[in-house]
Design an enzyme around this catalytic site. Structure first.
Site, PDB file in Angstrom:
ATOM      1  CG  ASP A 116      47.334 114.422  86.466  1.00 12.66           C
ATOM      2  OD1 ASP A 116      48.176 114.850  85.655  1.00 12.66           O
ATOM      3  OD2 ASP A 116      46.212 114.007  86.123  1.00 12.66           O
ATOM      4  CG  MET A 153      47.733 118.203  90.538  1.00 14.47           C
ATOM      5  SD  MET A 153      45.967 118.504  90.309  1.00 14.47           S
ATOM      6  CE  MET A 153      45.708 117.783  88.686  1.00 14.47           C
ATOM      7  CG  ASP A 175      46.781 115.963  80.727  1.00 13.53           C
ATOM      8  OD1 ASP A 175      45.630 115.548  80.906  1.00 13.53           O
ATOM      9  OD2 ASP A 175      47.611 116.106  81.652  1.00 13.53           O
TER      10      ASP A 175
END
Ligand SMILES: O=C(CO)[C@@H](O)[C@H](O)COP(=O)(O)O
Length: 223
Positions: free
Chosen positions: A34, A36, A174
């Site tokens: 992930d 971010m 997800d």
């Protein structure tokens, strides 16, 4: 399509990422990363240098989920670095088709992601441009949230769209995927499951992956 499990390292110990990758490598199909940026989502995680290091540390292919602004600019670098899959958010991309094509040209699988409230229908005509459609089952930004059942009808509609167009596009979900929720998502038509806390919060992460897979296979009924 075979059921696949992609453990999210968002729930792993960031000080020991190589070990955390190794903990799931016996059973995971992918390692979900992930990315971010603190702008597209209100959380900041890691970027390309960490992905490059992870690529050297594990043979499990990386499934990079970019929760960032301007993915058109940054996504190609992840594909070029060697990520197996690179997913961009439809809302963040200004030229999604061009970016998906560029990801493919650079040798990675190309994914398009939709947040829980974003409809799938506007993207029906471009499913041939992607290898994976990611439907968020939580609002993106944090691990450990509850699975949003309101997304289930969209998973069903997405499955219908993909089946109707005979597109060999994987359907990933997800957020909040666990032993309690994975069967509902699999019944609705998902075939790739990201799980963070359900895997890394377990005593034996590799076993947790296998248990999730068994539940999803059963619920998908040989689909
Ligand atoms: O993208 C995200 C969150 O934005 C996910 O990949 C989370 O990392 C999933 O974590 P769990 O909900 O499975 O704990």
């Amino acid at each position: 399509m075979a059921i696949q499990i992609s453990p999210s390292i968002l729930s792993a110990d960031f000080a020991h990422l190589a070990d955390e990758a190794a903990a799931v490598s016996p059973s995971a199909d992918w390692l979900h990363v992930d990315v971010m940026d603190g702008h597209f989502v209100p959380n900041l995680t890691l970027g390309l240098p960490v992905v490059e290091s992870l690529l050297k540390a594990t043979d499990t292919p990386l499934d990079c989920h970019l929760m960032i602004e301007d993915p058109d600019r940054w996504a190609p670098a992840y594909a070029e670095a060697g990520a197996g899959s690179v997913t961009v958010h439809a809302r963040a991309a200004s030229a999604p088709v061009r970016t998906l094509r560029e990801i493919r040209r650079l040798g990675a699988r190309a994914g398009l992601a939709l947040n829980p409230a974003e409809p799938v229908e506007p993207y029906a005509d471009i499913v041939g441009e992607m290898d994976m459609l990611l439907l968020m089952t939580v609002e993106p930004g944090f691990g450990g949230q509850s699975f949003l059942d309101v997304v289930l009808p969209k998973i069903r509609r997405a499955r219908e769209i993909l089946d109707t167009r005979e597109a060999s596009v994987w359907l990933q979900v997800d957020g909040g995927v666990s032993a309690e929720t994975i069967e509902r998502a699999a019944e609705a038509g998902a075939d790739v499951f990201v799980a963070g806390s359900a895997v890394y919060g377990a005593q034996d992460p590799a076993k947790a992956v296998e248990s999730l897979r068994a539940l999803a296979v059963e619920a998908a009924g040989g689909r």
